[in-house]
Design a protein around this motif. Structure first.
Motif, short mmCIF file in Angstrom:
data_model
loop_
_atom_site.label_atom_id
_atom_site.label_comp_id
_atom_site.label_asym_id
_atom_site.label_seq_id
_atom_site.Cartn_x
_atom_site.Cartn_y
_atom_site.Cartn_z
N ASN A 193 -35.66 -57.53 -15.41
CA ASN A 193 -35.97 -58.78 -16.14
C ASN A 193 -35.92 -58.59 -17.65
N ASN A 194 -34.85 -57.96 -18.13
CA ASN A 194 -34.61 -57.78 -19.56
C ASN A 194 -35.64 -56.92 -20.27
N ARG A 195 -36.22 -55.98 -19.56
CA ARG A 195 -37.15 -55.04 -20.16
C ARG A 195 -36.93 -53.65 -19.59
N ALA A 196 -37.33 -52.65 -20.36
CA ALA A 196 -37.35 -51.27 -19.88
C ALA A 196 -38.80 -50.86 -19.73
N LYS A 197 -39.07 -50.05 -18.73
CA LYS A 197 -40.42 -49.56 -18.50
C LYS A 197 -40.38 -48.05 -18.42
N ILE A 198 -41.13 -47.41 -19.32
CA ILE A 198 -41.23 -45.95 -19.37
C ILE A 198 -42.62 -45.57 -18.88
N THR A 199 -42.68 -44.77 -17.84
CA THR A 199 -43.95 -44.37 -17.25
C THR A 199 -44.11 -42.86 -17.32
N ILE A 200 -45.12 -42.39 -18.03
CA ILE A 200 -45.42 -40.95 -18.03
C ILE A 200 -45.93 -40.60 -16.63
N ASN A 201 -45.26 -39.66 -15.99
CA ASN A 201 -45.52 -39.42 -14.57
C ASN A 201 -46.05 -38.00 -14.32
N ARG A 202 -47.21 -37.73 -14.92
CA ARG A 202 -47.87 -36.44 -14.69
C ARG A 202 -49.36 -36.70 -14.38
N PRO A 203 -49.64 -37.55 -13.39
CA PRO A 203 -51.02 -37.96 -13.14
C PRO A 203 -51.96 -36.83 -12.77
N ASN A 204 -51.43 -35.77 -12.17
CA ASN A 204 -52.29 -34.64 -11.79
C ASN A 204 -52.76 -33.85 -13.00
N ASN A 205 -52.12 -34.09 -14.15
CA ASN A 205 -52.49 -33.43 -15.40
C ASN A 205 -53.00 -34.44 -16.43
N MET A 206 -53.57 -35.54 -15.95
CA MET A 206 -54.06 -36.60 -16.85
C MET A 206 -52.95 -37.11 -17.77
N ASN A 207 -51.70 -36.99 -17.27
CA ASN A 207 -50.52 -37.41 -18.01
C ASN A 207 -50.39 -36.74 -19.38
N MET A 208 -50.91 -35.51 -19.48
CA MET A 208 -50.69 -34.73 -20.70
C MET A 208 -49.20 -34.47 -20.86
N PHE A 209 -48.74 -34.50 -22.10
CA PHE A 209 -47.31 -34.31 -22.32
C PHE A 209 -47.00 -32.91 -22.83
N THR A 210 -45.81 -32.47 -22.48
CA THR A 210 -45.29 -31.19 -22.94
C THR A 210 -44.03 -31.45 -23.78
N ASN A 211 -43.48 -30.39 -24.29
CA ASN A 211 -42.21 -30.44 -24.98
C ASN A 211 -41.18 -31.20 -24.15
N ILE A 261 -53.76 -37.94 -22.38
CA ILE A 261 -54.79 -37.33 -23.22
C ILE A 261 -54.17 -36.35 -24.21
N GLY A 262 -52.87 -36.54 -24.47
CA GLY A 262 -52.21 -35.77 -25.53
C GLY A 262 -51.46 -34.56 -25.03
N GLY A 263 -51.31 -33.56 -25.93
CA GLY A 263 -50.56 -32.35 -25.63
C GLY A 263 -51.29 -31.45 -24.65
N THR A 264 -50.63 -30.39 -24.23
CA THR A 264 -51.13 -29.56 -23.13
C THR A 264 -51.31 -28.11 -23.54
N PRO A 265 -52.34 -27.79 -24.32
CA PRO A 265 -52.57 -26.39 -24.69
C PRO A 265 -52.87 -25.50 -23.50
N GLY A 266 -53.29 -26.09 -22.37
CA GLY A 266 -53.58 -25.30 -21.18
C GLY A 266 -52.44 -25.23 -20.20
N GLU A 267 -51.27 -25.76 -20.59
CA GLU A 267 -50.11 -25.78 -19.70
C GLU A 267 -49.69 -24.37 -19.30
N THR A 268 -49.51 -24.14 -18.01
CA THR A 268 -49.16 -22.81 -17.51
C THR A 268 -47.67 -22.61 -17.36
N ASP A 269 -46.92 -23.71 -17.38
CA ASP A 269 -45.47 -23.59 -17.26
C ASP A 269 -44.92 -22.95 -18.53
N ALA A 270 -44.31 -21.80 -18.41
CA ALA A 270 -43.85 -21.05 -19.59
C ALA A 270 -42.78 -21.82 -20.36
#
Length: 261
Positions: free
Chosen positions: A12-30, A64-73
């Motif tokens: 319907n003439n829109r784009a929808k971007i969904t952060i899809n990391r719910p198990n990590n409170m949708n914290m973002f990485t690089n 909740i922002g960036g992921t200083p506790g992220e274990t993925d190298a």
């Protein structure tokens, strides 16, 4: 278009971007930020898209922002990136894409996640959403859009309160201070957001683009502040002071900061 950390859809003439990391409170990485930037670039050049909705999976958190506790190298925390960082680039593209960006905040919008919703053109919040900053408590700060532009929206006194006290605010409190545009029950969040977008995509795209650039003009200098502050932040992260604050937060104790005053 295939992504790992986000979902991207058009309708319907829109784009929808969904952060899809719910198990990590949708914290973002690089990697998450890179995908979000790519999605916004796609929406920018797509003539079928008249507006962009930015939201997140699940009901606990917008992000909740960036992921200083992220274990993925390979998923390095945002704090380690040089400036202009991917986070700064994401904020910049949200501000400059010539189409309205509407944040649908479904839970906690904290730290960098709060800054993201601040720079969106409009914000629709679930009644269960919470907003706030944590930077000074964990040895971090955002001296660009997260503070300078925030003060344009809520006033300097309230913006200083956000950063100095690091409190969490309800959606209703944020509505009263002009930080969000509407508050609805969680189950109505996307339906209400789509109603707003239904109106937007029926308007002249050139008019909307010109208006967005006009609204941005008064605070355009904040991009320079954001970039300069990012350099300072990169150096600050390597100080003993920042490391002590970060350790203390992880260990759930008060930091030993008297020596740094």
């Amino acid at each position: 278009m295939e992504f790992q950390d986000i979902l991207y859809e058009k309708y319907n003439n829109r784009a929808k971007i969904t952060i899809n990391r719910p198990n990590n409170m949708n914290m973002f990485t690089n990697h998450t930020l890179s995908e979000m930037i790519t999605a916004f670039q796609s929406a920018w050049t797509d003539k079928e898209v008249g507006a962009v909705i930015l939201t997140a999976a699940g009901s606990r958190a917008f992000t909740i922002g960036g992921t200083p506790g992220e274990t993925d190298a390979e998923a390095q925390p945002i704090e380690k990136l040089p400036m202009p960082s991917l986070f700064a680039q994401l904020l910049h593209i949200i501000r400059t894409i010539p189409k309205p960006v509407i944040a649908a905040v479904n839970g906690y919008a904290i730290g960098g996640g709060h800054v993201i919703q601040v720079v969106c053109d409009l914000t629709i919040a679930a009644s269960t959403a919470k907003f706030g900053q944590v930077g000074p408590k964990v040895g971090s700060f955002d001296a660009g859009y997260g503070s300078a532009y925030l003060s344009r929206i809520v006033g300097e006194k309230k913006a200083r309160e956000f950063w100095y006290l690091c409190r969490k605010y309800t959606a209703e409190e944020c509505l009263q201070m002009g930080l969000v545009n509407a508050v609805v029950p969680p189950e109505e969040l996307m339906a209400e957001t789509d109603k707003w977008v239904d109106t937007i995509v029926k308007s002249s795209p050139t008019s909307l683009a010109a208006l967005k650039m006009s609204f941005n003009a008064d605070s355009a200098s904040v991009w320079g502040i954001q970039s300069m502050a990012g350099v300072a932040l990169g150096m600050y992260f390597n100080t003993d002071e920042a490391k002590e604050c970060s350790r203390a937060f992880s260990e759930k104790r008060d930091p030993d900061i008297a020596q740094y005053r």
